[in-house]
Design an enzyme around this catalytic site. Sequence first.
Site, PDB file in Angstrom:
ATOM      1  N   CYS A  35       0.809  -1.217   0.000  1.00 44.99           N
ATOM      2  CA  CYS A  35       0.000   0.000   0.000  1.00 44.99           C
ATOM      3  C   CYS A  35       0.844   1.269   0.000  1.00 44.99           C
ATOM      4  O   CYS A  35       0.311   2.354  -0.116  1.00 44.99           O
ATOM      5  CB  CYS A  35      -0.898   0.023   1.233  1.00 44.99           C
ATOM      6  SG  CYS A  35       0.069  -0.076   2.738  1.00 44.99           S
ATOM      7  N   ASP A  37       2.545   2.477   2.483  1.00 46.83           N
ATOM      8  CA  ASP A  37       2.590   3.136   3.789  1.00 46.83           C
ATOM      9  C   ASP A  37       3.948   2.941   4.458  1.00 46.83           C
ATOM     10  O   ASP A  37       4.639   1.956   4.212  1.00 46.83           O
ATOM     11  CB  ASP A  37       1.479   2.599   4.687  1.00 46.83           C
ATOM     12  CG  ASP A  37       0.112   3.021   4.179  1.00 46.83           C
ATOM     13  OD1 ASP A  37       0.066   3.930   3.340  1.00 46.83           O
ATOM     14  OD2 ASP A  37      -0.889   2.446   4.617  1.00 46.83           O
ATOM     15  N   CYS A 105      -1.467  -4.683   8.118  1.00 48.84           N
ATOM     16  CA  CYS A 105      -1.005  -3.372   8.587  1.00 48.84           C
ATOM     17  C   CYS A 105      -0.295  -3.503   9.933  1.00 48.84           C
ATOM     18  O   CYS A 105       0.652  -2.773  10.213  1.00 48.84           O
ATOM     19  CB  CYS A 105      -2.182  -2.409   8.730  1.00 48.84           C
ATOM     20  SG  CYS A 105      -3.293  -2.417   7.316  1.00 48.84           S
TER      21      CYS A 105
HETATM   22 FE1  FES Z   1      -1.184   0.334   4.358  1.00 46.67          FE
HETATM   23 FE2  FES Z   1      -2.692  -0.480   6.285  1.00 46.67          FE
HETATM   24  S1  FES Z   1      -3.270  -0.263   4.245  1.00 46.67           S
HETATM   25  S2  FES Z   1      -0.580  -0.198   6.325  1.00 46.67           S
END
Ligand code: FES
Length: 145
Positions: A35, A37, A105
Amino acid sequence: MSLYSEKVMDHFTNPRNVGKIENADGVGEVGNARCGDIMKIYINVSDSGIIEDVKFNTFGCASAIASSSMATEMIKGKPVNEALELTNKAVVEALDGLPPVKVHCSVLAEEAVKAAVKDYYNKKGIAYDHSVLPESSCCSCCGEK
Ligand code: FES
C-alpha cells in the site's frame, strides 16, 4: 457493527507516543509495498537495557496508526530483548482485533519495532541473532500481490 473496534478507533483518533526522538538509540523504518505506507519507530534504551522512551511516525491507514500506537505502548518500559518478542498477533489482540484485510497493517508495527532494536544493537555493537531480526527494511507484505 462498525468495522473497527473501540480500541482501534481510540488509538487512531488519539495515538500515543507520536513524534520523533532526536539522536535516538535506535530507529526502525519499514514500508509496506502493498500500500506504500511507511512507519518509523524511535527508541531510547537505558544502560540497564530498558526501553525508556519510544515514539513513532506513521504515514498510513487507520489500522497502521492504531497498530503503531499500541505497539509503542506495549514495549515502553520493557527490556529491549522483550520488544523482540512482540508479534503482530499480540498487537491485533491488544486492539481487540482488526478486520482480516487489515491484519497486514499490524505487521508493519512488529517489523518497525524489530528494525529499531536491530539499529540499537548495531549502534552499540551488541551481537544478536540475525534470524529473529529482519535484514530488509520492508515488512513481510513485500512481494505479496
Ligand atoms: Fe497500508 Fe494499512 S493499508 S498499512
